[in-house]
Design a protein around this motif. Sequence first.
Motif, PDB file in Angstrom:
ATOM      1  N   ALA A  11       0.870  -1.180   0.000  1.00  0.00           N
ATOM      2  CA  ALA A  11       0.000   0.000   0.000  1.00  0.00           C
ATOM      3  C   ALA A  11       0.902   1.222   0.000  1.00  0.00           C
ATOM      4  CB  ALA A  11      -0.897   0.000   1.239  1.00  0.00           C
ATOM      5  N   ILE A  18       5.303   4.494   2.097  1.00  0.00           N
ATOM      6  CA  ILE A  18       4.748   3.226   2.603  1.00  0.00           C
ATOM      7  C   ILE A  18       4.865   3.076   4.120  1.00  0.00           C
ATOM      8  CG2 ILE A  18       5.223   1.981   0.458  1.00  0.00           C
ATOM      9  CD1 ILE A  18       7.505   0.519   2.101  1.00  0.00           C
ATOM     10  N   THR A  23       6.206   1.936  11.316  1.00  0.00           N
ATOM     11  CA  THR A  23       4.885   1.328  11.233  1.00  0.00           C
ATOM     12  C   THR A  23       4.145   1.861  10.001  1.00  0.00           C
ATOM     13  OG1 THR A  23       2.821   0.989  12.442  1.00  0.00           O
ATOM     14  CG2 THR A  23       3.981   3.036  12.856  1.00  0.00           C
ATOM     15  N   ARG A  61      13.321  -7.977   8.408  1.00  0.00           N
ATOM     16  CA  ARG A  61      13.267  -8.108   9.873  1.00  0.00           C
ATOM     17  C   ARG A  61      12.471  -6.965  10.508  1.00  0.00           C
ATOM     18  NH1 ARG A  61      15.421  -4.583  13.584  1.00  0.00           N
ATOM     19  NH2 ARG A  61      17.297  -4.398  12.313  1.00  0.00           N
ATOM     20  N   THR A  63       9.986  -5.173   9.248  1.00  0.00           N
ATOM     21  CA  THR A  63       8.546  -5.377   9.022  1.00  0.00           C
ATOM     22  C   THR A  63       8.024  -6.486   9.924  1.00  0.00           C
ATOM     23  OG1 THR A  63       8.552  -4.492   6.791  1.00  0.00           O
ATOM     24  CG2 THR A  63       6.842  -6.112   7.289  1.00  0.00           C
ATOM     25  N   SER A  83      17.194 -11.233   7.474  1.00  0.00           N
ATOM     26  CA  SER A  83      18.015 -10.444   8.391  1.00  0.00           C
ATOM     27  C   SER A  83      19.464 -10.849   8.196  1.00  0.00           C
ATOM     28  CB  SER A  83      17.578 -10.710   9.839  1.00  0.00           C
ATOM     29  OG  SER A  83      18.504 -10.129  10.744  1.00  0.00           O
ATOM     30  N   ARG A  84      20.392  -9.886   8.360  1.00  0.00           N
ATOM     31  CA  ARG A  84      21.807 -10.245   8.289  1.00  0.00           C
ATOM     32  C   ARG A  84      22.280 -10.876   9.594  1.00  0.00           C
ATOM     33  NH1 ARG A  84      21.423  -5.377   5.653  1.00  0.00           N
ATOM     34  NH2 ARG A  84      21.879  -5.464   3.415  1.00  0.00           N
ATOM     35  N   THR A  99      19.367 -15.194   5.616  1.00  0.00           N
ATOM     36  CA  THR A  99      20.272 -14.045   5.675  1.00  0.00           C
ATOM     37  C   THR A  99      20.439 -13.334   4.329  1.00  0.00           C
ATOM     38  OG1 THR A  99      22.156 -15.509   5.358  1.00  0.00           O
ATOM     39  CG2 THR A  99      21.582 -14.968   7.627  1.00  0.00           C
ATOM     40  N   ILE A 119       6.191  -8.902   1.044  1.00  0.00           N
ATOM     41  CA  ILE A 119       5.273  -8.003   1.763  1.00  0.00           C
ATOM     42  C   ILE A 119       5.989  -6.825   2.436  1.00  0.00           C
ATOM     43  CG2 ILE A 119       3.645  -9.909   2.082  1.00  0.00           C
ATOM     44  CD1 ILE A 119       4.419  -9.822   5.121  1.00  0.00           C
ATOM     45  N   GLY A 121       9.661  -4.586   4.112  1.00  0.00           N
ATOM     46  CA  GLY A 121       9.360  -3.179   3.828  1.00  0.00           C
ATOM     47  C   GLY A 121      10.170  -2.640   2.664  1.00  0.00           C
ATOM     48  N   ALA A 122      10.570  -1.368   2.773  1.00  0.00           N
ATOM     49  CA  ALA A 122      11.203  -0.665   1.667  1.00  0.00           C
ATOM     50  C   ALA A 122      12.467  -1.379   1.176  1.00  0.00           C
ATOM     51  CB  ALA A 122      11.535   0.763   2.095  1.00  0.00           C
ATOM     52  N   GLU A 123      13.296  -1.840   2.111  1.00  0.00           N
ATOM     53  CA  GLU A 123      14.559  -2.491   1.700  1.00  0.00           C
ATOM     54  C   GLU A 123      14.279  -3.767   0.920  1.00  0.00           C
ATOM     55  OE1 GLU A 123      17.711  -2.909   4.586  1.00  0.00           O
ATOM     56  OE2 GLU A 123      16.932  -1.219   5.756  1.00  0.00           O
ATOM     57  N   ARG A 150       9.588   5.941   4.695  1.00  0.00           N
ATOM     58  CA  ARG A 150       9.955   4.783   3.883  1.00  0.00           C
ATOM     59  C   ARG A 150       9.148   4.833   2.585  1.00  0.00           C
ATOM     60  NH1 ARG A 150      13.151   4.793   7.220  1.00  0.00           N
ATOM     61  NH2 ARG A 150      14.177   3.077   8.332  1.00  0.00           N
TER      62      ARG A 150
HETATM   63  P1  NDP Z   1      12.436  -3.868   6.152  1.00  0.00           P
HETATM   64  O1  NDP Z   1      11.180  -4.429   6.688  1.00  0.00           O
HETATM   65  O2  NDP Z   1      12.644  -3.896   4.685  1.00  0.00           O
HETATM   66  O3  NDP Z   1      13.609  -4.627   6.922  1.00  0.00           O
HETATM   67  C1  NDP Z   1      14.937  -4.170   6.776  1.00  0.00           C
HETATM   68  C2  NDP Z   1      15.857  -5.216   7.353  1.00  0.00           C
HETATM   69  O4  NDP Z   1      15.892  -6.348   6.469  1.00  0.00           O
HETATM   70  C3  NDP Z   1      17.309  -4.796   7.491  1.00  0.00           C
HETATM   71  O5  NDP Z   1      17.505  -4.021   8.666  1.00  0.00           O
HETATM   72  C4  NDP Z   1      17.987  -6.149   7.549  1.00  0.00           C
HETATM   73  O6  NDP Z   1      17.733  -6.789   8.788  1.00  0.00           O
HETATM   74  C5  NDP Z   1      17.181  -6.922   6.532  1.00  0.00           C
HETATM   75  N1  NDP Z   1      17.796  -6.843   5.196  1.00  0.00           N
HETATM   76  C6  NDP Z   1      17.637  -5.885   4.262  1.00  0.00           C
HETATM   77  N2  NDP Z   1      18.368  -6.156   3.170  1.00  0.00           N
HETATM   78  C7  NDP Z   1      19.015  -7.318   3.422  1.00  0.00           C
HETATM   79  C8  NDP Z   1      19.917  -8.126   2.673  1.00  0.00           C
HETATM   80  N3  NDP Z   1      20.302  -7.775   1.425  1.00  0.00           N
HETATM   81  N4  NDP Z   1      20.383  -9.256   3.229  1.00  0.00           N
HETATM   82  C9  NDP Z   1      20.015  -9.622   4.481  1.00  0.00           C
HETATM   83  N5  NDP Z   1      19.137  -8.886   5.239  1.00  0.00           N
HETATM   84  C10 NDP Z   1      18.652  -7.759   4.709  1.00  0.00           C
HETATM   85  O7  NDP Z   1      12.641  -2.364   6.733  1.00  0.00           O
HETATM   86  P2  NDP Z   1      12.286  -0.919   6.131  1.00  0.00           P
HETATM   87  O8  NDP Z   1      12.674   0.042   7.191  1.00  0.00           O
HETATM   88  O9  NDP Z   1      12.784  -0.734   4.762  1.00  0.00           O
HETATM   89  O10 NDP Z   1      10.675  -0.959   6.044  1.00  0.00           O
HETATM   90  C11 NDP Z   1       9.868  -0.970   7.196  1.00  0.00           C
HETATM   91  C12 NDP Z   1       8.762   0.062   7.046  1.00  0.00           C
HETATM   92  O11 NDP Z   1       7.931  -0.294   5.941  1.00  0.00           O
HETATM   93  C13 NDP Z   1       7.852   0.138   8.265  1.00  0.00           C
HETATM   94  O12 NDP Z   1       7.467   1.499   8.467  1.00  0.00           O
HETATM   95  C14 NDP Z   1       6.664  -0.682   7.835  1.00  0.00           C
HETATM   96  O13 NDP Z   1       5.460  -0.329   8.521  1.00  0.00           O
HETATM   97  C15 NDP Z   1       6.577  -0.331   6.371  1.00  0.00           C
HETATM   98  N6  NDP Z   1       5.840  -1.299   5.563  1.00  0.00           N
HETATM   99  C16 NDP Z   1       4.820  -0.823   4.772  1.00  0.00           C
HETATM  100  C17 NDP Z   1       4.112  -1.680   3.978  1.00  0.00           C
HETATM  101  C18 NDP Z   1       3.012  -1.146   3.115  1.00  0.00           C
HETATM  102  O14 NDP Z   1       2.427  -1.901   2.332  1.00  0.00           O
HETATM  103  N7  NDP Z   1       2.672   0.132   3.187  1.00  0.00           N
HETATM  104  C19 NDP Z   1       4.386  -3.114   3.950  1.00  0.00           C
HETATM  105  C20 NDP Z   1       5.486  -3.514   4.807  1.00  0.00           C
HETATM  106  C21 NDP Z   1       6.180  -2.620   5.588  1.00  0.00           C
HETATM  107  P3  NDP Z   1      18.849  -6.737   9.983  1.00  0.00           P
HETATM  108  O15 NDP Z   1      18.953  -5.328  10.371  1.00  0.00           O
HETATM  109  O16 NDP Z   1      18.238  -7.641  11.043  1.00  0.00           O
HETATM  110  O17 NDP Z   1      20.116  -7.307   9.407  1.00  0.00           O
END
Ligand code: NDP
Length: 200
Positions: A11, A18, A23, A61, A63, A83-84, A99, A119, A121-123, A150
């Motif tokens: 969304a 997003i 959140t 992670r 999300t 998650s890394r 990972t 589903i 998030g942005a990453e 994000r």
């Molecule tokens: P993400 O949910 O995308 O999670 C990011 C984490 O994923 C990183 O910190 C890392 O975890 C892990 N990661 C990312 N890239 C890699 C990789 N290449 N290899 C291994 N692990 C990786 O976080 P965002 O901050 O981007 O997004 C979250 C936001 O998005 C929230 O505000 C959420 O509410 C929103 N959202 C919105 C949606 C919508 O439809 N509007 C849907 C889903 C989320 P680690 O740090 O543990 O290593």
Amino acid sequence: IPTPNLTIIVAATLSLGIGKSGTLPWHLPTDLAYFSRVTKRPPPSSSPPTNPVLNTVIMGRKTYFSIPSKSRPLPSRHNIVISRSPRPDSSIDASTWVTSFPDAIDAAAARGGGRVFVIGGAEIYKLAMEDERTRDVLLTSVEGEFGCDRFFPVDVRDEEKTGWARRGHEELCAFVGEEVPAGVREENGMRFWFELYQKP
Ligand code: NDP
């Protein structure tokens, strides 16, 4: 094992926002219910009902931990968390942790059968949009500005620039397997609508 196609479900505002402060920026129960139905529904080709096929949801992670603890792992779906770092002890639950993005796809493929949804998030959306297996984007467009921090990485609405094509309402219904409400909806004073984009 054949690698599955990936479907993004997201969304986003018209400027691709997003998320905000870890959140969702809005409270849209109708969209959450749509997300839940669509990601749970077995693919049309799957055979009923003795061995119901579970779909997979892949997420980052951040999300995963943005979901209230009582609601995760998301029920009736195979949850894969990227998650890394190793899974924290506090989250020993039925989710699968990997990972890397390719490992997430492999884990989904190993389960076989169901649909595979990315589903957020942005990453994680960014990784998915760079992957040619991502063929479908289920987009809920939300009107308004929410101070998002994000953003979705690609404006699929810009067909000329991005090569994504907006499909009609009938194709959306056929894709998700339900009669999706057509046109603009309104909830909590926000206007939003459901769309399908595909890579031709
Ligand atoms: P993400 O949910 O995308 O999670 C990011 C984490 O994923 C990183 O910190 C890392 O975890 C892990 N990661 C990312 N890239 C890699 C990789 N290449 N290899 C291994 N692990 C990786 O976080 P965002 O901050 O981007 O997004 C979250 C936001 O998005 C929230 O505000 C959420 O509410 C929103 N959202 C919105 C949606 C919508 O439809 N509007 C849907 C889903 C989320 P680690 O740090 O543990 O290593």
